[in-house]
Design an enzyme around this catalytic site. Structure first.
Site, PDB file in Angstrom:
ATOM      1  N   ASP A  72       0.870  -1.173   0.000  1.00  0.00           N
ATOM      2  CA  ASP A  72       0.000   0.000   0.000  1.00  0.00           C
ATOM      3  C   ASP A  72       0.905   1.221   0.000  1.00  0.00           C
ATOM      4  O   ASP A  72       1.932   1.234   0.686  1.00  0.00           O
ATOM      5  CB  ASP A  72      -0.923   0.005   1.227  1.00  0.00           C
ATOM      6  CG  ASP A  72      -2.101   0.946   1.017  1.00  0.00           C
ATOM      7  OD1 ASP A  72      -2.659   0.953  -0.097  1.00  0.00           O
ATOM      8  OD2 ASP A  72      -2.448   1.690   1.944  1.00  0.00           O
ATOM      9  N   GLY A 176       0.162   8.935 -10.996  1.00  0.00           N
ATOM     10  CA  GLY A 176      -0.195   9.519  -9.701  1.00  0.00           C
ATOM     11  C   GLY A 176       0.223  10.970  -9.549  1.00  0.00           C
ATOM     12  O   GLY A 176      -0.014  11.802 -10.429  1.00  0.00           O
TER      13      GLY A 176
HETATM   14  P1  IMP Z   1      -1.091   2.142  -4.625  1.00  0.00           P
HETATM   15  O1  IMP Z   1      -1.497   1.756  -3.263  1.00  0.00           O
HETATM   16  O2  IMP Z   1       0.339   1.779  -4.921  1.00  0.00           O
HETATM   17  O3  IMP Z   1      -2.024   1.702  -5.707  1.00  0.00           O
HETATM   18  O4  IMP Z   1      -1.057   3.745  -4.670  1.00  0.00           O
HETATM   19  C1  IMP Z   1      -2.095   4.556  -4.161  1.00  0.00           C
HETATM   20  C2  IMP Z   1      -2.006   5.933  -4.755  1.00  0.00           C
HETATM   21  O5  IMP Z   1      -0.866   6.616  -4.233  1.00  0.00           O
HETATM   22  C3  IMP Z   1      -1.842   5.963  -6.266  1.00  0.00           C
HETATM   23  O6  IMP Z   1      -3.081   5.937  -6.909  1.00  0.00           O
HETATM   24  C4  IMP Z   1      -1.146   7.288  -6.471  1.00  0.00           C
HETATM   25  O7  IMP Z   1      -2.079   8.331  -6.493  1.00  0.00           O
HETATM   26  C5  IMP Z   1      -0.295   7.430  -5.224  1.00  0.00           C
HETATM   27  N1  IMP Z   1       1.068   6.940  -5.470  1.00  0.00           N
HETATM   28  C6  IMP Z   1       1.641   5.831  -4.949  1.00  0.00           C
HETATM   29  N2  IMP Z   1       2.904   5.681  -5.411  1.00  0.00           N
HETATM   30  C7  IMP Z   1       3.117   6.720  -6.253  1.00  0.00           C
HETATM   31  C8  IMP Z   1       4.237   7.112  -7.053  1.00  0.00           C
HETATM   32  O8  IMP Z   1       5.297   6.463  -7.129  1.00  0.00           O
HETATM   33  N3  IMP Z   1       4.071   8.247  -7.779  1.00  0.00           N
HETATM   34  C9  IMP Z   1       2.921   8.972  -7.764  1.00  0.00           C
HETATM   35  N4  IMP Z   1       1.859   8.642  -7.062  1.00  0.00           N
HETATM   36  C10 IMP Z   1       1.955   7.525  -6.292  1.00  0.00           C
END
Ligand code: IMP
Length: 217
Positions: A72, A176
């Site tokens: 996460d 992101g």
């Molecule tokens: P997840 O849990 O890895 O799917 O990430 C959750 C959210 O955090 C993503 O939808 C992005 O908005 C943000 N996020 C996580 N890692 C990154 C990154 O490396 N760059 C930019 N946004 C990130």
């Protein structure tokens, strides 16, 4: 032995295979089918474990060895008291001002927002606070559980990337919040940094996981 990843995101699976160097990584959806996992934890760690346990509950009957990797991640902005944090993917659907976010007065969103909408929400917050930038960091927590050689395995690994968020143009091709984030020691935003994958929060957490896995596999 299968290494089961708690994500169906093809980009993430590719990145994990490349960093960990194992080919036997599969998405949980490939072997267990589609089911909803409600991430209602209050921290990155809790949400990673919710995903890992939800999958493990469905594979536990198997006699053989398996490993489950659940991660996460999100962005924590100092001027927003650490938000959007675990709500990073759902930020734009939170109907609260920067002031309310700082006072933790908001309803927990269930809907995800697009990267563009999430970025615009962050820019709106900076504008409301009357600032051009704020210290910020990306955080990634990985939960690992399973059975190797009949032995129970459990572990948790985290990585952070510190820097700042700034008022900058959006980039529809980027992932992101990358277009709004400048890591410490750099002058440009993360979407323009070629070596992003080797300095990211996810890379740092995965390196720790790899060190452990290389010792047992
Ligand atoms: P997840 O849990 O890895 O799917 O990430 C959750 C959210 O955090 C993503 O939808 C992005 O908005 C943000 N996020 C996580 N890692 C990154 C990154 O490396 N760059 C930019 N946004 C990130």
């Amino acid at each position: 032995m299968q290494i089961i990843l708690a994500s169906a995101n093809a980009k993430k699976i590719k990145e994990l295979k490349a960093i960990l160097g194992y080919e036997n990584i599969v998405s949980y959806k490939e072997i267990l089918g589609d089911f909803e996992i409600i991430e209602d934890g209050v921290s990155f760690s809790e949400n990673a474990w919710i995903k890992a346990r939800a999958i493990e509950n469905r594979v536990q009957e198997s006699e053989g060895d398996y490993l489950i990797i659940a991660d996460d991640s999100g962005l924590c902005v100092e001027a927003l008291d650490g938000m959007p944090s675990i709500y990073s993917a759902r930020f734009s659907t939170i109907k609260a001002s920067a002031k309310e976010l700082n006072e933790r007065r908001f309803e927990i969103p269930s809907e995800g927002g697009s990267d563009e909408a999430n970025n615009l929400k962050l820019l709106e917050c900076l504008k409301e606070l009357g600032i051009q930038e704020s210290k910020a960091k990306f955080v990634c927590t990985i939960a690992l559980c399973g059975k190797v050689g009949g032995e129970r395995i459990e572990g948790e690994y985290s990585g952070e990337l510190e820097g700042k968020v700034i008022n900058a143009p959006l980039n529809p091709q980027a992932f992101g919040y990358d277009p709004l984030f400048i890591p410490n020691g750099y002058e440009m935003t993360l979407d323009k940094i070629e070596e992003k994958n080797t300095l990211s929060h996810r890379f740092k957490a995965l390196q720790k996981l790899k060190k452990f896995l290389d010792g047992i596999l």
